[in-house]
Write a protein that holds these residues in place. Sequence first.
Motif, PDB file in Angstrom:
ATOM      1  N   GLN A  83      25.926   4.165  33.867  1.00  0.00           N
ATOM      2  CA  GLN A  83      26.224   5.591  34.024  1.00  0.00           C
ATOM      3  C   GLN A  83      27.557   5.790  34.755  1.00  0.00           C
ATOM      4  N   ALA A 101      16.059   7.298  24.093  1.00  0.00           N
ATOM      5  CA  ALA A 101      16.747   8.103  25.097  1.00  0.00           C
ATOM      6  C   ALA A 101      18.017   7.442  25.633  1.00  0.00           C
ATOM      7  N   LEU A 102      17.960   6.141  25.927  1.00  0.00           N
ATOM      8  CA  LEU A 102      19.130   5.503  26.535  1.00  0.00           C
ATOM      9  C   LEU A 102      20.294   5.459  25.540  1.00  0.00           C
ATOM     10  N   GLN A 104      20.716   7.433  23.019  1.00  0.00           N
ATOM     11  CA  GLN A 104      21.144   8.816  22.763  1.00  0.00           C
ATOM     12  C   GLN A 104      22.005   9.362  23.888  1.00  0.00           C
ATOM     13  N   GLN A 105      21.679   8.958  25.136  1.00  0.00           N
ATOM     14  CA  GLN A 105      22.467   9.444  26.271  1.00  0.00           C
ATOM     15  C   GLN A 105      23.936   9.022  26.133  1.00  0.00           C
ATOM     16  N   TYR A 106      24.139   7.832  25.585  1.00  0.00           N
ATOM     17  CA  TYR A 106      25.504   7.307  25.480  1.00  0.00           C
ATOM     18  C   TYR A 106      26.072   7.434  24.073  1.00  0.00           C
TER      19      TYR A 106
END
Lengths: 440, 296
Positions: A83, A101-102, A104-106
């Motif tokens: 992050q 999720a991980l 998609q976050q990046y």
Amino acid sequence: MKLRKSLAVAVAGAAAVGLTACAGGAAPTQNGGEGDADTVTFRSWSPIEQTTRQMIEAFEGENEGSSIDATIFNYPEYLVDLQSRASSNTMPDIVGLQPGALTQQYRDNLMPLQDCAAETWGDDWQDRFYPIGIEQSRMGNPEGDENFYSLPILTQTVNLWANSNIFDDAGLEVPKTWDDLKSVTEELSGGDAAPFLLPAKDSWLRNVVFLQIANNVSPGTVYEAEDGTIPWTDPAIVEAFSYWSKLFSDGIAQDGAIGLDAYPSAVNQFEAGNAAMIPLGAWWIQQSDPTKSDIPPLSEGMSGYEPFLFPTIPGGASESQFVGGIDVSLGISKNTANPDLACKVLTDFIAGSGAQKLVNTMNDVPAVTGLSPEEFTSEKQEEIWNLFVDEWLPQVQYSRYFESPKLDQAVADALAAIATGDATPEEAAASVQSVQDTLN
Amino acid sequence: MKILTRERLVGLAFLAPTLILFAVFVVYPIVYNVQASTLDWDGVNAGTFVGAGNYGELFQDPTFLITLRNSAFWIVLTIIPQALIGFLLAVALNQGLRGSTIYRAIFFIPAILSPVVVGIVWQRILDPFNGVLTSLGKAAGLEFLGGNYLTDPKTAIFAVIFVNVWMWTGFSMLFYLAGLQLIEPSLVEAARIDGANGFQTMVRITFPLLKTTTLSLVLLGIIGSLKTFELVYVLTQGGPNHASEMLPTFAFLEAFQLQNVGYASTISVVLLVIAVVSSLSMVRVFGAGFITGDEK
């Protein structure tokens, strides 16, 4: 007084300077990655350091002049590092990711990988992967976005493991149904070993056990609740919560299960022969890593273990369902200065000489078919390996992950509340639904 | 006038390195956090301004209320026993006992261990399945030793606090020991000549003379309690079901597992406010003398 004023002005000035680099902006994208022309950077939590070094040596041996600068962290530290790096434009060229999720976050910081895959493996590249790996790689993509922002390197089933010595000594078979599970637990209780060692302190483990139960109660229903098609208070899901509850109320799980972590506590107990059954996954085969010495007797060639699926539930599916998915996947920074080299490294780690080194350690099941360890230390180890790669992985249909981290946490909290007696299955289901309502 | 201005500039020049470091490492993170607390933000992609929305949500969040309750428990149940036991140990070791240096080292060792190591060791000790206490309890017929202390939501926070007290009592002991060795022996001697017994000397002479030490320990205890993380994370991960959640573990969960950096910043800002208010209240009530060693 004036000095105080001066100090106040200085502090205010510093604050103003601070605000110039303010929170809440997207990660800058104008610069390239960290590496020079012949180097790519790689950061991840998996594979472990020692294995990663072997993979790098294999790659660098085949690609003279190229180098990989790798750093391996513990998972929580890796999340902090990733992050911080993403938001300060120092993202590594290649990063370890989890599906959903991980990734998609990046997503906005990652390069689509299908062209890299097609150039390396041909247009039918997807056929090389286990279907669940391909499916999960795009989990959470916005509608219409068919890009692959990460590709799996390792996959797994989640399942149960038995200490076959304990079962053999007691003349018992691994349980296939819930009633078998109860009777086996009763038979084995009172001995030195826990019949069913449940490390329920970890939220990920609570969730994967629940997903195995839920899919055995009613295959696929839990994912309909996840996408909002049916409520979490659906009778099939409440029943799954009830069977989770019975693990505790019927004395199947050991005393204090909710306080036991999987790593290192529970696995140490299991490897020491202090438990007859434990819920883990295909990756447990790594205990018998042929490249390691000083392996505990039970793990030597997997001599003391037998994998089996979570028992069927009365009134549910007639066969135990396969739950699993990607263990770890890799992505490439959109701003990498070396997209070609990064692609070469990524594909090598997935299916090349680096991957062979990884598979040799039996870290987990590879994401692609046709890769096998160069050495097996026992027939049993080879049988178990073949069971995973030939029979179980191709059949995995149900994901071990939820897409939303909030929902994932809500389910984990609900399961903990049931385990501690703070909530009934109905209340737990309602609590998950209340979180689901905030997501829709 | 010119001299005054020049003096002021020279003064500021001397202060500048400290001010710059303070601005970069203290002011900037605070400003950044306060700003982030007004956003719906995952820490990577562009955030959305929500004003005080995160604060409104936080004050209605049942987990946040649990963390406040746990912080209160932690402050009271850590500081008082730690100070009391630390004081008694220091008094005992100050009597010139044989082997007191070894005892001092033994009592202080937990304070220099990594909280992660301490957490793992105590998890094994308290494991109700086959932990050390459970085995001991079975052998001695003391079944209560094998209780689910870390896994029962009603007792989890107290079990963690107990381990924390075990860990840090040696630190308090060392503080008191240093304080005791600064007390003029003639004061104690005079009290004895006036007829004070050992208990009276300890309560009426020694302990009051250690007021600055006690207040320093209280201040350090409050701040330490508010920022405690590792021990809770290793022993219970804030569970079961958030029963032993503290503000820092809650912030970590939100920021890095739930991808909710804006909300985690809100928790951090509230934590900062509580820490500052507590510290300033201490200084206001007792004066700054307990930090500098001067009386109020």
